[in-house]
Design a protein around this motif. Structure first.
Motif, PDB file in Angstrom:
ATOM      1  N   ALA A 119      10.028   6.956   5.342  1.00  0.00           N
ATOM      2  CA  ALA A 119      11.199   7.527   6.007  1.00  0.00           C
ATOM      3  C   ALA A 119      11.787   8.693   5.223  1.00  0.00           C
ATOM      4  CB  ALA A 119      12.257   6.445   6.214  1.00  0.00           C
ATOM      5  N   SER A 120      11.712   8.631   3.884  1.00  0.00           N
ATOM      6  CA  SER A 120      12.265   9.706   3.058  1.00  0.00           C
ATOM      7  C   SER A 120      11.294  10.863   2.855  1.00  0.00           C
ATOM      8  CB  SER A 120      12.674   9.145   1.698  1.00  0.00           C
ATOM      9  OG  SER A 120      11.543   8.639   0.995  1.00  0.00           O
ATOM     10  N   CYS A 147       1.713   0.620  14.352  1.00  0.00           N
ATOM     11  CA  CYS A 147       1.601   0.737  12.897  1.00  0.00           C
ATOM     12  C   CYS A 147       2.495   1.853  12.378  1.00  0.00           C
ATOM     13  CB  CYS A 147       0.152   0.981  12.515  1.00  0.00           C
ATOM     14  SG  CYS A 147      -0.152   1.034  10.737  1.00  0.00           S
ATOM     15  N   TYR A 148       2.525   2.969  13.064  1.00  0.00           N
ATOM     16  CA  TYR A 148       3.358   4.089  12.622  1.00  0.00           C
ATOM     17  C   TYR A 148       4.838   3.738  12.712  1.00  0.00           C
ATOM     18  CZ  TYR A 148       5.280   8.793  12.280  1.00  0.00           C
ATOM     19  OH  TYR A 148       6.003   9.907  11.910  1.00  0.00           O
ATOM     20  N   ARG A 189       8.558  10.775   0.971  1.00  0.00           N
ATOM     21  CA  ARG A 189       7.807  10.699  -0.283  1.00  0.00           C
ATOM     22  C   ARG A 189       6.363  10.289  -0.042  1.00  0.00           C
ATOM     23  NH1 ARG A 189      11.437   6.731  -3.666  1.00  0.00           N
ATOM     24  NH2 ARG A 189      11.825   5.961  -1.546  1.00  0.00           N
ATOM     25  N   CYS A 190       6.123   9.549   1.018  1.00  0.00           N
ATOM     26  CA  CYS A 190       4.768   9.201   1.439  1.00  0.00           C
ATOM     27  C   CYS A 190       4.568   9.785   2.846  1.00  0.00           C
ATOM     28  CB  CYS A 190       4.571   7.690   1.444  1.00  0.00           C
ATOM     29  SG  CYS A 190       2.925   7.162   2.020  1.00  0.00           S
ATOM     30  N   GLN A 191       3.704  10.775   2.950  1.00  0.00           N
ATOM     31  CA  GLN A 191       3.486  11.450   4.219  1.00  0.00           C
ATOM     32  C   GLN A 191       2.411  10.736   5.027  1.00  0.00           C
ATOM     33  OE1 GLN A 191       3.294  15.810   3.916  1.00  0.00           O
ATOM     34  NE2 GLN A 191       3.681  15.580   1.729  1.00  0.00           N
ATOM     35  N   VAL A 192       2.555  10.805   6.348  1.00  0.00           N
ATOM     36  CA  VAL A 192       1.622  10.150   7.262  1.00  0.00           C
ATOM     37  C   VAL A 192       1.113  11.187   8.251  1.00  0.00           C
ATOM     38  CG1 VAL A 192       1.277   8.263   8.904  1.00  0.00           C
ATOM     39  CG2 VAL A 192       2.925   8.004   7.038  1.00  0.00           C
ATOM     40  N   ALA A 193      -0.189  11.149   8.533  1.00  0.00           N
ATOM     41  CA  ALA A 193      -0.795  12.061   9.501  1.00  0.00           C
ATOM     42  C   ALA A 193      -1.940  11.338  10.206  1.00  0.00           C
ATOM     43  CB  ALA A 193      -1.297  13.335   8.831  1.00  0.00           C
ATOM     44  N   ALA A 194      -2.233  11.767  11.433  1.00  0.00           N
ATOM     45  CA  ALA A 194      -3.293  11.163  12.240  1.00  0.00           C
ATOM     46  C   ALA A 194      -4.493  12.091  12.311  1.00  0.00           C
ATOM     47  CB  ALA A 194      -2.776  10.849  13.647  1.00  0.00           C
ATOM     48  N   VAL A 250       0.835  -1.201   0.000  1.00  0.00           N
ATOM     49  CA  VAL A 250       0.000   0.000   0.000  1.00  0.00           C
ATOM     50  C   VAL A 250       0.871   1.252   0.000  1.00  0.00           C
ATOM     51  CG1 VAL A 250      -1.658   1.327   1.359  1.00  0.00           C
ATOM     52  CG2 VAL A 250      -1.966  -1.129   1.084  1.00  0.00           C
ATOM     53  N   VAL A 251       1.913   1.260   0.815  1.00  0.00           N
ATOM     54  CA  VAL A 251       2.806   2.416   0.888  1.00  0.00           C
ATOM     55  C   VAL A 251       3.517   2.635  -0.443  1.00  0.00           C
ATOM     56  CG1 VAL A 251       4.880   3.319   2.012  1.00  0.00           C
ATOM     57  CG2 VAL A 251       3.112   2.205   3.371  1.00  0.00           C
ATOM     58  N   MET A 252       3.754   1.570  -1.179  1.00  0.00           N
ATOM     59  CA  MET A 252       4.454   1.676  -2.463  1.00  0.00           C
ATOM     60  C   MET A 252       3.687   2.567  -3.441  1.00  0.00           C
ATOM     61  SD  MET A 252       5.514  -1.429  -5.059  1.00  0.00           S
ATOM     62  CE  MET A 252       5.887  -2.443  -3.628  1.00  0.00           C
TER      63      MET A 252
END
Length: 292
Positions: free
Chosen positions: A133-134, A122-123, A136-141, A98-100
């Motif tokens: 980590a780089s 999970c985070y 390119r895919c941002q994560v937010a809650a 999914v992250v890909m």
């Protein structure tokens, strides 16, 4: 194609509610969107079937699609954005896949110790993946189903700060979400005056997502315009090449050489592929009937 994935390992955290509302917001904003469903329960696809029975008109459609491992994120023609609903317990290779493809991952988190611990695990796994980590895919809650009479939003904010996880907004607990989803609708389909307080809570979430949902247009490089000829006697005349002195009233003063038409080689017709194959078969002694 921007892809927003809604991810949380714990079931019942509000993933489908968040995914359907994001898809409806895109449709009302004129963004052709696909609502992909990785969950075996197919919650969002059931919601789309209910939505098809409602008299809802949007500038752009919501295309339903069940994600299959053999055809990951092959969106139909015309779709420009993807909202991806994922199942609970997503980890390992399935989470990495999914992250890909995702540009943004939203993690809906309820205010309980079980939800917070599950989201933290999970985070932590997401941060081990190169795309996250780089950056390119941002994560937010996003805080889900929070009681406005409590300090649940402050508790979640402090927890997110401790995890170094961006916390972009909260959605209160209200029966409005339940009633809308059961009918195949969202708060964005309701008259704004009736859901004004809830739509205000969506503003910081949508503002954070705006670079992905509505990316800035790419600047188009244009060629510089050709310089206009300067008037006679100007300084630009001194910058002309030396050959310009041979021009008299727009014609060259040098004697003209007779032009000789270039020699054109005769065109030799090449045999077509069919003729070449036929000649080859004839050389092998194959009859005309078998050649057909």
């Amino acid at each position: 194609m921007p892809v927003v994935a809604v991810v949380n390992r714990k079931g019942g955290s509000g993933k489908s509610t968040l995914a359907t509302h994001l898809a409806a917001h895109c449709a009302h904003s004129g963004i052709p969107v696909m609502l992909g469903d990785v969950d075996k329960q197919q919650s969002t696809q059931a919601w789309l079937k209910l939505r098809a029975t409602q008299p809802v008109s949007t500038p752009s459609p919501i295309v339903g699609w069940t994600v299959d491992p053999r055809s990951v994120l092959r969106a139909p023609a015309g779709v420009t954005h993807v909202i991806l609903d994922t199942p609970g317990g997503l980890r390992g290779f399935d989470l990495a896949r999914v992250v890909m493809f995702a540009d943004v991952i939203l993690m809906p988190v309820c205010n309980s110790v079980f939800d917070r611990e599950s989201a933290a695990d999970c985070y932590a796994e997401l941060m081990t993946l190169p795309r996250v980590a780089s950056g390119r895919c941002q994560v937010a809650a996003v805080g889900m189903r929070l009681d406005a009479r409590t300090k649940a939003d402050e508790v979640l904010k402090q927890w997110a700060d401790k995890q170094k996880l961006p916390f972009i907004g909260v959605l209160r607990e209200t029966q409005g979400y339940v009633r809308c989803v059961e009918q195949g609708l969202t708060l964005f389909d309701m008259p704004p005056a009736k859901v004004e307080a809830d739509l205000l809570q969506w503003k910081p979430i949508l503002n954070w997502l705006s670079p992905v949902l509505r990316p800035a247009p790419v600047a188009v490089k244009t060629r510089p315009a050709a310089a206009t000829p300067a008037p006679n006697g100007s300084r630009a005349d001194s910058l002309k090449p030396a050959q310009a002195s041979l021009l008299v009233y727009g014609q060259s003063a040098a004697p003209k050489r007779p032009t000789v038409p270039p020699k054109v080689a005769p065109v030799v017709a090449r045999p077509s592929m069919i003729n070449r194959v036929g000649s080859l078969l004839e050389s092998w002694g194959v009859s005309r009937f078998l050649q057909r």
